[in-house]
Design an enzyme around this catalytic site. Structure first.
Site, PDB file in Angstrom:
ATOM      1  N   HIS A  95       0.854  -1.195   0.000  1.00 32.66           N
ATOM      2  CA  HIS A  95       0.000   0.000   0.000  1.00 32.66           C
ATOM      3  C   HIS A  95       0.882   1.235   0.000  1.00 32.66           C
ATOM      4  CE1 HIS A  95      -3.702   2.250   0.740  1.00 32.66           C
ATOM      5  NE2 HIS A  95      -2.936   3.048   1.440  1.00 32.66           N
ATOM      6  N   ASP A 174     -14.528   3.341   7.650  1.00 38.13           N
ATOM      7  CA  ASP A 174     -13.454   4.145   7.057  1.00 38.13           C
ATOM      8  C   ASP A 174     -13.965   4.901   5.838  1.00 38.13           C
ATOM      9  OD1 ASP A 174     -10.665   5.026   6.618  1.00 38.13           O
ATOM     10  OD2 ASP A 174     -10.953   3.908   4.769  1.00 38.13           O
ATOM     11  N   ARG A 181     -13.449  13.342   6.473  1.00 40.54           N
ATOM     12  CA  ARG A 181     -12.130  13.966   6.658  1.00 40.54           C
ATOM     13  C   ARG A 181     -11.768  14.820   5.456  1.00 40.54           C
ATOM     14  NH1 ARG A 181      -8.622   9.096   6.983  1.00 40.54           N
ATOM     15  NH2 ARG A 181      -6.921  10.594   6.958  1.00 40.54           N
ATOM     16  N   SER A 196      -6.896   4.541   9.068  1.00 43.26           N
ATOM     17  CA  SER A 196      -7.656   4.388   7.825  1.00 43.26           C
ATOM     18  C   SER A 196      -7.001   3.317   6.945  1.00 43.26           C
ATOM     19  CB  SER A 196      -7.680   5.734   7.092  1.00 43.26           C
ATOM     20  OG  SER A 196      -8.127   5.595   5.777  1.00 43.26           O
ATOM     21  N   LYS A 200      -8.267  -1.168   6.601  1.00 42.23           N
ATOM     22  CA  LYS A 200      -8.616  -1.851   5.345  1.00 42.23           C
ATOM     23  C   LYS A 200      -7.664  -3.014   5.081  1.00 42.23           C
ATOM     24  CE  LYS A 200      -8.551   2.139   3.459  1.00 42.23           C
ATOM     25  NZ  LYS A 200      -8.675   3.488   2.981  1.00 42.23           N
TER      26      LYS A 200
HETATM   27  N1  URA Z   1      -5.351   6.401   1.936  1.00 44.46           N
HETATM   28  C1  URA Z   1      -6.201   5.841   2.825  1.00 44.46           C
HETATM   29  O1  URA Z   1      -6.612   4.696   2.679  1.00 44.46           O
HETATM   30  N2  URA Z   1      -6.576   6.566   3.878  1.00 44.46           N
HETATM   31  C2  URA Z   1      -6.151   7.803   4.103  1.00 44.46           C
HETATM   32  O2  URA Z   1      -6.512   8.385   5.104  1.00 44.46           O
HETATM   33  C3  URA Z   1      -5.276   8.388   3.162  1.00 44.46           C
HETATM   34  C4  URA Z   1      -4.872   7.658   2.080  1.00 44.46           C
END
Ligand code: URA
Length: 443
Positions: A95, A174, A181, A196, A200
């Site tokens: 990621h 999220d 946000r 966040s 995931k």
């Molecule tokens: N990517 C995400 O999944 N969450 C964030 O808060 C910022 C980038």
């Protein structure tokens, strides 16, 4: 939970606790996250709490608790049963915290899969100046981002690589919190970013995870110390959840590669898979592939060999075809192109990633609100990078768009994007190292 006055008072007391700089308890966090997910805590209350978190921060226990509340808001996938030829498959995901020209997922996923590792890439769409992996791949005719869980598992077992949209039931808290946000100025908070991303990734069920944490002007957290703290927070969260998590901190002050946009980034990724492509894209792809292969129990493996012998390209073609895409179809081409040229002779000593990302967005490559369509052919091609010598009048960028009226706005974004200095001294000294540091869990 009901939407009564008592609940509102409860929410107010949670907000006041954080506003006063005190730590929230597990029960308070679970109550707020669950209440907001189900529409029982009002958006203005959650907005106030997010701003209090942004300003006051959270300790590690609070961040872990917030992350778990988001995981518990939806389904947790289990990929531990994946098999190929009767043998268990190791899963490793990657990621990135987001950047300009960051197409690394495209070559990296099939490259790592070509070594027999399963790579489940649940990806997102672009918002603001950073592009989205799914938007880029959708420029391939026929390619589908939506893959059901059974098909995803079948594709991982057969092809090894899948890049698809996360289902609506994966950390739904999220999804709602991220949207809030985005409109309340609370994206750039270490606790909120870490929870966040990790909610995931933990919910997705990957066995191991490599994080590419960006630093520099094009990153959510430009400051290097903030990037280090974000990296170590996420590595700890992953470790505590049983996911072997490591991070690489990488420079995002300059766009990655020479293409920023959608189809143009796919084309550049295919060049890398064919054994070519810009050196920075190749360098980062290989650095992250080495980390992923190491996490998968294949240390000392040279990923470059599969870029050279075509196995990564074969894996890409299978991955694209499995999701309905035609890897041989021509990519969309922009109707209008326009060059932005150097105004003097010299050496490029800086190129602001954020400005280039904004230009691609203005050309139609990104969206300003969720659900908007993006233009596959929109983007920016970069002709000179930091360290390169240029002559006055030489093109620095070519803008690609289907809508001519977008060119002026994009040109304005690039007005001050490039610094050109006198060509004195060592030209090469102006390019910054791409890989800043590696972060592993330390007990
Ligand atoms: N990517 C995400 O999944 N969450 C964030 O808060 C910022 C980038």
């Amino acid at each position: 939970m009901t939407g009564t006055v008592d609940d509102a008072i409860h929410a107010v007391s949670v907000i006041a606790t954080k506003r006063g700089g005190q730590a929230l308890g597990d029960a308070q966090i679970a109550w707020m996250v669950d209440g907001y997910t189900h529409g029982e805590v009002a958006p203005e209350q959650m907005s106030a709490l997010l701003m209090a978190i942004y300003l006051r921060g959270m300790n590690r226990q609070e961040i872990a608790s917030w992350t778990h509340a988001m995981i518990d808001s939806g389904r947790r996938m289990d990929l531990s049963g994946l098999r190929r030829d009767g043998r268990p498959l190791v899963t490793v995901d990657k990621h990135s915290t987001g950047g300009v020209g960051d197409k690394i997922t495209l070559p990296l996923t099939p490259l790592v899969a070509s070594f027999g590792v399963a790579v489940p890439q649940l990806s997102g769409r672009g918002l603001g100046h950073t592009g989205g992996t799914l938007d880029k791949l959708e420029s391939i005719p026929g390619w589908r981002a939506e893959v059901g869980i059974d098909d995803m598992i079948a594709q991982l077992e057969r092809v090894g690589a899948v890049i698809c949209a996360a289902g609506a039931d994966l950390a739904p808290a999220d999804r709602k919190l991220y949207a809030l946000r985005d409109v309340t100025g609370t994206v750039e908070s270490i606790p909120l970013l870490a929870s966040s991303i990790m909610s995931k990734k933990i919910a997705e069920g990957t066995g191991a995870l490599v994080l590419d944490v960006k630093t520099g002007s094009g990153a959510f957290l430009p400051d290097e110390d903030d990037a280090r703290e974000l990296a170590s927070t996420m590595v700890e969260l992953g470790h505590d959840a049983g996911v072997d998590t490591r991070a690489v901190i990488t420079d995002m002050s300059t766009p990655l590669g020479r293409a920023v946009g959608n189809a143009v980034e796919v084309a550049e990724s295919v060049e890398v898979l064919a054994g070519g492509g810009p050196s920075d894209v190749v360098e980062l792809t290989l650095a992250l592939a080495r980390e992923m292969l190491d996490a998968a129990g294949l240390p000392d493996t040279d990923p470059a060999s599969h870029l050279a012998d075509g196995r990564a390209m074969d894996s890409w073609r299978s991955m694209i075809a499995a999701q309905g895409g035609d890897p041989d179809a021509p990519l969309p081409v922009a109707r209008h192109r326009d060059d932005v040229s150097a105004d003097r002779d010299g050496v490029v000593t800086g190129m602001d990633a954020r400005s280039v990302g904004d230009a691609a967005w203005r050309l139609g490559g990104g969206r300003s609100k969720p659900g908007e369509a993006v233009a596959a052919e929109a983007g920016v091609i970069i002709h000179a990078k930091p360290g390169d010598r240029v002559r006055a009048g030489q093109p620095l960028f070519t803008l690609h768009t289907r809508d001519e009226s977008r060119l002026a706005g994009a040109r304005a974004c690039l007005d001050a994007a490039v610094t050109i200095d006198d060509p004195a001294g060592d030209v090469g000294a102006h390019s910054r190292p791409l890989i800043v540091d590696h972060v592993r869990f330390t007990p």
